[in-house]
Design a protein around this motif. Structure first.
Motif, short mmCIF file in Angstrom:
data_model
loop_
_atom_site.label_atom_id
_atom_site.label_comp_id
_atom_site.label_asym_id
_atom_site.label_seq_id
_atom_site.Cartn_x
_atom_site.Cartn_y
_atom_site.Cartn_z
N PRO A 38 0.79 -1.23 0.00
CA PRO A 38 0.00 0.00 0.00
C PRO A 38 0.83 1.29 0.00
O PRO A 38 0.37 2.31 -0.50
N ASP A 39 2.05 1.23 0.53
CA ASP A 39 2.89 2.42 0.55
C ASP A 39 3.69 2.61 -0.73
O ASP A 39 4.31 3.65 -0.93
N LEU A 40 3.71 1.58 -1.58
CA LEU A 40 4.47 1.64 -2.83
C LEU A 40 3.63 1.12 -4.00
O LEU A 40 3.90 0.05 -4.54
N SER A 63 -1.54 7.14 -6.19
CA SER A 63 -1.14 8.21 -5.28
C SER A 63 0.36 8.46 -5.33
O SER A 63 0.83 9.54 -4.97
N GLY A 64 1.12 7.50 -5.81
CA GLY A 64 2.58 7.63 -5.85
C GLY A 64 3.10 8.61 -6.88
O GLY A 64 4.29 8.92 -6.90
N SER A 68 4.41 14.50 -9.41
CA SER A 68 5.19 14.49 -10.65
C SER A 68 4.27 14.64 -11.85
O SER A 68 3.05 14.53 -11.74
N THR A 69 4.87 14.89 -12.98
CA THR A 69 4.14 14.97 -14.23
C THR A 69 4.44 13.70 -15.02
O THR A 69 5.60 13.37 -15.25
N LEU A 70 3.41 13.00 -15.40
CA LEU A 70 3.58 11.76 -16.14
C LEU A 70 3.42 12.01 -17.64
O LEU A 70 2.84 13.00 -18.05
#
Length: 128
Positions: A38-40, A63-64, A68-70
């Motif tokens: 869940p954290d990664l 959420s990860g 940032s811009t994807l």
């Protein structure tokens, strides 16, 4: 990739499409992966599946990636296959990897090798 193709080690590309059973199973499996980590959340798998479903640009499905811009694009649904022996023969620091056991050790070997080869091409963004 060009050198591997010239040496005969390229087995070619194929594309995941939403209609392939493999893509559907991939989509069904990802929630299980995210539940166990869940954290990664898997940014790579999420991005690949977003591309398979036709998403494009700065599509934020985990959420990860919120800070940032994807650049989700159709090329992310392509898989490239290579003969493993051909890839190993092309690896200029394979002998240094023989004693590694962890990802961190492999990363250190790779970074050290890059320091020895300053003429390697620097990172270049794909033009928009």
């Amino acid at each position: 990739m060009a050198a591997l193709t010239r040496s005969g080690a390229s087995l070619g590309p194929w594309s995941l499409t939403p209609y392939l059973s493999e893509a559907q199973r991939y989509r069904e499996t990802l929630p299980c992966v995210h539940e166990r980590t869940p954290d990664l959340p898997s940014i790579v798998s999420s991005s690949i599946l977003d591309a398979v479903e036709g998403q494009f640009g700065d599509d934020q499905s985990t959420s990860g990636t919120q800070r940032s811009t994807l650049f989700i694009n159709p090329l992310m649904a392509l898989y490239w296959a290579f003969n493993a022996v051909g890839v190993a023969q092309r690896n200029l620091y394979l002998d240094r990897l023989q004693e590694t056991e962890t990802f961190a050790e492999v990363s250190q070997v790779s970074a050290a090798f890059r320091e020895e080869w300053p003429e390697l091409k620097s990172w270049e963004s794909i033009p928009l």
